[in-house]
Scaffold this active site. Sequence first.
Site, PDB file in Angstrom:
ATOM      1  N   CYS A 139      -5.553   2.266   5.779  1.00 15.10           N
ATOM      2  CA  CYS A 139      -6.737   0.592   5.893  1.00 15.10           C
ATOM      3  C   CYS A 139      -5.656   0.464   7.569  1.00 15.10           C
ATOM      4  O   CYS A 139      -4.670   0.905   8.168  1.00 15.10           O
ATOM      5  CB  CYS A 139      -6.230  -0.449   4.951  1.00 15.10           C
ATOM      6  SG  CYS A 139      -5.063  -0.696   4.884  1.00 15.10           S
ATOM      7  N   GLU A 169       1.033   3.736   1.871  1.00 10.79           N
ATOM      8  CA  GLU A 169       1.597   4.074   3.155  1.00 10.79           C
ATOM      9  C   GLU A 169       2.729   3.431   3.752  1.00 10.79           C
ATOM     10  O   GLU A 169       3.641   3.859   4.179  1.00 10.79           O
ATOM     11  CB  GLU A 169       0.249   3.921   3.998  1.00 10.79           C
ATOM     12  CG  GLU A 169      -0.622   5.147   3.794  1.00 10.79           C
ATOM     13  CD  GLU A 169      -1.640   4.974   2.916  1.00 10.79           C
ATOM     14  OE1 GLU A 169      -2.903   4.926   3.506  1.00 10.79           O
ATOM     15  OE2 GLU A 169      -1.619   3.769   2.371  1.00 10.79           O
ATOM     16  N   CYS A 202      -2.128  -0.009   7.611  1.00 13.50           N
ATOM     17  CA  CYS A 202      -0.798   1.063   7.483  1.00 13.50           C
ATOM     18  C   CYS A 202      -1.818   1.570   8.494  1.00 13.50           C
ATOM     19  O   CYS A 202      -0.556   1.960   9.284  1.00 13.50           O
ATOM     20  CB  CYS A 202      -1.746   1.578   6.475  1.00 13.50           C
ATOM     21  SG  CYS A 202      -1.298   0.931   4.478  1.00 13.50           S
ATOM     22  N   HIS A 246       0.639  -0.958  -0.124  1.00 11.12           N
ATOM     23  CA  HIS A 246      -0.032   0.445   0.019  1.00 11.12           C
ATOM     24  C   HIS A 246       1.166   1.416   0.409  1.00 11.12           C
ATOM     25  O   HIS A 246       2.360   1.454   0.353  1.00 11.12           O
ATOM     26  CB  HIS A 246      -1.054  -0.019   1.399  1.00 11.12           C
ATOM     27  CG  HIS A 246      -2.028  -1.116   1.347  1.00 11.12           C
ATOM     28  ND1 HIS A 246      -2.526  -0.865   2.411  1.00 11.12           N
ATOM     29  CD2 HIS A 246      -2.373  -1.942   0.313  1.00 11.12           C
ATOM     30  CE1 HIS A 246      -3.300  -1.650   1.615  1.00 11.12           C
ATOM     31  NE2 HIS A 246      -3.013  -2.590   1.159  1.00 11.12           N
TER      32      HIS A 246
END
Length: 158
Positions: free
Chosen positions: A81, A53, A84, A51
């Site tokens: 999320c 991040e 993250c 992801h």
Amino acid sequence: MNEYMKIAKDLAADNLNTNAGGPFGACVVKNGKIIGKGSNNVLLKNDPTAHAEIMAIRDACQNLNSYDLSNCELYTSCYPCPMCLSAIIWSNIKMVYYGNTKEDADSIGFRDEFIYDYIGKLAKGLQDNHVLNLECIDRDKTIEEFEKFANKGDKTIY
């Protein structure tokens, strides 16, 4: 527009052209300087943890040669999320600025809510086997390394 949020937005926009992953971008800032950038690379890397991040945190940690991102800020194009959020907390980032909301992500097909629900159930001692089965086995054997670590003189806890 905030200059760091613009970078996160631009990273997300680039992903619309590359199809490396979803429309997500992030950057890590320390003392007014960008030390890490990332965009969603889930599809490109065949890695569900890639992801934006996470990628920005990995980049920042490499650039600082440290796992500790204390005194850093994260700018991300969308509310992080659960995975993250955990990585942000583990890396000691205390301030996150985000653009889009969880609801905005859900509206384009990125569904995090069931994970939040699952974590909430676990916190109450409940389990949802439709999402994930968790079963403790062989603790009497695996605990041995924990006991050795507890007695280790040169340990580092992050």
